[in-house]
Motif scaffolding. Sequence first.
Motif, PDB file in Angstrom:
ATOM      1  N   VAL A  14       0.854  -1.179   0.000  1.00 31.66           N
ATOM      2  CA  VAL A  14       0.000   0.000   0.000  1.00 31.66           C
ATOM      3  C   VAL A  14       0.898   1.239   0.000  1.00 31.66           C
ATOM      4  O   VAL A  14       1.802   1.349   0.833  1.00 31.66           O
ATOM      5  N   LEU A  15       0.649   2.129  -0.931  1.00 32.33           N
ATOM      6  CA  LEU A  15       1.411   3.371  -1.030  1.00 32.33           C
ATOM      7  C   LEU A  15       0.508   4.530  -0.609  1.00 32.33           C
ATOM      8  O   LEU A  15      -0.580   4.714  -1.167  1.00 32.33           O
ATOM      9  N   LEU A  16       0.950   5.304   0.394  1.00 28.81           N
ATOM     10  CA  LEU A  16       0.205   6.454   0.894  1.00 28.81           C
ATOM     11  C   LEU A  16       0.986   7.720   0.542  1.00 28.81           C
ATOM     12  O   LEU A  16       2.164   7.859   0.923  1.00 28.81           O
ATOM     13  N   ILE A  17       0.359   8.643  -0.183  1.00 32.98           N
ATOM     14  CA  ILE A  17       1.052   9.837  -0.665  1.00 32.98           C
ATOM     15  C   ILE A  17       0.379  11.097  -0.133  1.00 32.98           C
ATOM     16  O   ILE A  17      -0.841  11.273  -0.282  1.00 32.98           O
ATOM     17  N   ASP A  18       1.172  11.946   0.466  1.00 29.45           N
ATOM     18  CA  ASP A  18       0.718  13.238   0.976  1.00 29.45           C
ATOM     19  C   ASP A  18       0.491  14.195  -0.206  1.00 29.45           C
ATOM     20  O   ASP A  18       1.383  14.417  -1.020  1.00 29.45           O
ATOM     21  N   ARG A  19      -0.729  14.737  -0.310  1.00 34.60           N
ATOM     22  CA  ARG A  19      -0.984  15.733  -1.343  1.00 34.60           C
ATOM     23  C   ARG A  19      -1.506  17.032  -0.703  1.00 34.60           C
ATOM     24  O   ARG A  19      -2.316  17.751  -1.278  1.00 34.60           O
ATOM     25  N   SER A  20      -1.024  17.308   0.503  1.00 38.46           N
ATOM     26  CA  SER A  20      -1.418  18.536   1.183  1.00 38.46           C
ATOM     27  C   SER A  20      -0.850  19.745   0.447  1.00 38.46           C
ATOM     28  O   SER A  20      -0.048  19.612  -0.487  1.00 38.46           O
ATOM     29  N   ALA A  21      -1.250  20.927   0.877  1.00 37.79           N
ATOM     30  CA  ALA A  21      -0.886  22.150   0.158  1.00 37.79           C
ATOM     31  C   ALA A  21       0.615  22.340   0.050  1.00 37.79           C
ATOM     32  O   ALA A  21       1.104  22.990  -0.886  1.00 37.79           O
ATOM     33  N   SER A  22       1.378  21.787   0.997  1.00 31.95           N
ATOM     34  CA  SER A  22       2.836  21.972   0.960  1.00 31.95           C
ATOM     35  C   SER A  22       3.515  21.093  -0.081  1.00 31.95           C
ATOM     36  O   SER A  22       4.673  21.331  -0.436  1.00 31.95           O
ATOM     37  N   ARG A  33       2.539  -7.954   4.369  1.00 27.75           N
ATOM     38  CA  ARG A  33       1.858  -6.685   4.117  1.00 27.75           C
ATOM     39  C   ARG A  33       2.800  -5.539   4.453  1.00 27.75           C
ATOM     40  O   ARG A  33       3.341  -5.468   5.567  1.00 27.75           O
ATOM     41  N   ILE A  34       2.971  -4.655   3.478  1.00 24.75           N
ATOM     42  CA  ILE A  34       3.945  -3.563   3.602  1.00 24.75           C
ATOM     43  C   ILE A  34       3.292  -2.264   3.140  1.00 24.75           C
ATOM     44  O   ILE A  34       2.613  -2.226   2.108  1.00 24.75           O
ATOM     45  N   ALA A  35       3.500  -1.197   3.910  1.00 23.01           N
ATOM     46  CA  ALA A  35       2.960   0.119   3.567  1.00 23.01           C
ATOM     47  C   ALA A  35       4.094   1.132   3.497  1.00 23.01           C
ATOM     48  O   ALA A  35       5.045   1.083   4.286  1.00 23.01           O
ATOM     49  N   PHE A  36       3.998   2.039   2.526  1.00 22.85           N
ATOM     50  CA  PHE A  36       4.953   3.133   2.370  1.00 22.85           C
ATOM     51  C   PHE A  36       4.202   4.455   2.494  1.00 22.85           C
ATOM     52  O   PHE A  36       3.183   4.658   1.824  1.00 22.85           O
ATOM     53  N   VAL A  37       4.699   5.350   3.337  1.00 24.98           N
ATOM     54  CA  VAL A  37       4.090   6.672   3.505  1.00 24.98           C
ATOM     55  C   VAL A  37       5.071   7.716   2.977  1.00 24.98           C
ATOM     56  O   VAL A  37       6.196   7.824   3.484  1.00 24.98           O
ATOM     57  N   LEU A  38       4.668   8.490   1.964  1.00 21.43           N
ATOM     58  CA  LEU A  38       5.491   9.554   1.394  1.00 21.43           C
ATOM     59  C   LEU A  38       4.911  10.897   1.810  1.00 21.43           C
ATOM     60  O   LEU A  38       3.743  11.184   1.547  1.00 21.43           O
ATOM     61  N   SER A  39       5.719  11.738   2.435  1.00 19.58           N
ATOM     62  CA  SER A  39       5.222  13.035   2.900  1.00 19.58           C
ATOM     63  C   SER A  39       6.397  13.984   3.111  1.00 19.58           C
ATOM     64  O   SER A  39       7.537  13.541   3.337  1.00 19.58           O
ATOM     65  N   ASP A  40       6.105  15.283   3.029  1.00 23.51           N
ATOM     66  CA  ASP A  40       7.138  16.269   3.349  1.00 23.51           C
ATOM     67  C   ASP A  40       7.098  16.650   4.823  1.00 23.51           C
ATOM     68  O   ASP A  40       7.740  17.613   5.240  1.00 23.51           O
ATOM     69  N   GLY A  41       6.368  15.884   5.614  1.00 26.75           N
ATOM     70  CA  GLY A  41       6.355  16.092   7.055  1.00 26.75           C
ATOM     71  C   GLY A  41       5.162  16.881   7.536  1.00 26.75           C
ATOM     72  O   GLY A  41       4.417  17.483   6.764  1.00 26.75           O
ATOM     73  N   GLY A  42       4.979  16.860   8.845  1.00 30.75           N
ATOM     74  CA  GLY A  42       3.860  17.560   9.446  1.00 30.75           C
ATOM     75  C   GLY A  42       2.639  16.672   9.559  1.00 30.75           C
ATOM     76  O   GLY A  42       2.499  15.691   8.818  1.00 30.75           O
ATOM     77  N   THR A  43       1.758  17.000  10.480  1.00 30.28           N
ATOM     78  CA  THR A  43       0.545  16.223  10.681  1.00 30.28           C
ATOM     79  C   THR A  43      -0.505  17.080  11.372  1.00 30.28           C
ATOM     80  O   THR A  43      -0.172  17.985  12.162  1.00 30.28           O
TER      81      THR A  43
END
Length: 622
Positions: A438-446, A552-562
């Motif tokens: 599962v690939l999780l990608i951050d698409r927040s404003a940053s 089961r493997i998950a990858f989280v891509l993000s520029d940080g923050g929550t």
Amino acid sequence: MSGEAMPSAGVAVGPGESAAREALRAVAALVGIPVTVTNDDDWLLDERGLRAGLGWYARRGHSPSESAALALLQLWEGVRGPRLAPERAARARLLAVARPELSPLVAAIARAQAAAEVIAAFPGMRAALAAALHRGLPRDLSPQPHGDQWLALVLATGFGALTEQGFTGVDEDVQYEWLGATDFGGAAGQGVRWVLRPDPDRSALERFERAIALLAPGYERLIAAAARGLGADAAAAPPHEGGAVSDDSGAAADDAEAGGEGSPDAEDAGEQGAAAAEPPAHARPGGGAEAAEGADLFQAEQAGEVTSFLDTPLPAEGALNAAFAPSDAEASSGDSSDVRAGAGGSLATRASDYMARVASLASSIEHMRDVWHEVTAERVARVASFGRRPEVEGESLDTRALADGLAQVRAGVSRPRVFLQREHRTRRTQRSGNTDYVLLIDRSASMQGRPARAAADAAIVMLEGLAAAARDIAAAEAASGLDLELQLRTALIVFDARAQVVKPLSSGMSDDVRADLLAAILTPQGSTNDSAALTAATEQLRGGSEALQRRRIAFVLSDGGTNDAVAAEHALRRLRATGVTVFGIGLGSDDLSERYAPHGSRVDDPELLAEVISTLIARHLP
């Protein structure tokens, strides 16, 4: 832009060629493309328009009238078609990428439908096109692969010359499949003709999908059986009985018909005719379990006399599209009505953008695919070992059989069974390799600009590469007759203030995911609710005892923050508590390195994202 089609100065033309040139002028005027017809070999595109060289066909033995008719067909299929029916062209391109083993069939259907349309618009071209087909295809099909025999029948039907062509040497398996297609849904021998001919009540896209739905299953069974060295009756799916409808085989599954007017059971064609057979059992096939589609390198039955008839002298499709691209108004007035909110334009535009990215990422996709190759090869490899049953001859004395051998000698047996023979067996393993990613990608404003584009590329590389690997595994299983326990499934989740499941957990890739992927990632907005994304991942990976047996493997891509560090931590713990390995990859930030420890990392160059994911997958293979 006015269209003109004219011969070179001083060149005499016969009646048949003259009629074809007049038709060329009409088509050029219809699509607004300046076309100059010459007698040389080259087709050139420049600022003055398109130069069509009839010599390209003459060199292949065609008469002047045949050459002009084939040039008309090329213009109709290669220029008019994509301009006036971009959805059909985009669908054909995507299908060829997603299911490369179907590429020859896709080309044959496009050519056959274009020929039927030309004949309907210019009835006088029928004789010249039939003659060209007669000259371009062999009468005796017996030396041709079964798949090529199928293509020849499709082409002859579209050209209205199946009877005149008088093929001989058509294999019995091909005849059987062809009869099933032509008679499907009570079509009484007209099924193929119905899906290839023009139909004013259906869009070009719908007609193309109906043809794929009817013709792809038989074609797939033939090439699959040929790859296995068996008859078509030994292929994976029984002929004419339907099966699971592949996402690539077309949305025609909802209402594609095997026939037109007068075919009472025609509605069944979309539901049953799109049935996909198992993939060909040789290296790098297309297709696979659970509609596993994706970019591939299919290498079989794509050369020969039949497929050479599908060659085109037209300049590269991208150059034609750039030079003669329809205006937005024209595109929207044709088949381009499928525009989803926030999807970034028409389906044709999104498909074109996606294909461009796939082409630029081909080497990375292939590398991702090869990550699983060693595991597959290991499980199908045959190792040398001694058999367990003593024989009268062998390469090693079986000490366990000595007592029995002595008894045999005393009983008068001249050649006792006391030797072991060397055998080759498939290596057995107790390690299940069934894996969910599962690939999780951050698409927040940053996540603007380069990071977002790199994240989208990483998603394409991972999803398409693993889809291709899944096909390789399916082919290896078919060839070896083994269950390798290497089923691969993938999912894609994007998140801002909320989480969106772009691709539910499944094998392969569908056209819908391909069309939506770029727009889903490249529309940054809102805040960073990684807690919601992790919860969505938990839902995707949730299951009973079967799920617990899968890796089961998950990858989280993000520029940080929550949005909420506490909620995110709780969601991460819940996901890991179910046995899922979760990697956090921070873009230019240490935030994920810390919060996702011990599986957190930082990447400062976004262009390395795909490589980082590929490396992590390689390090955690079964």
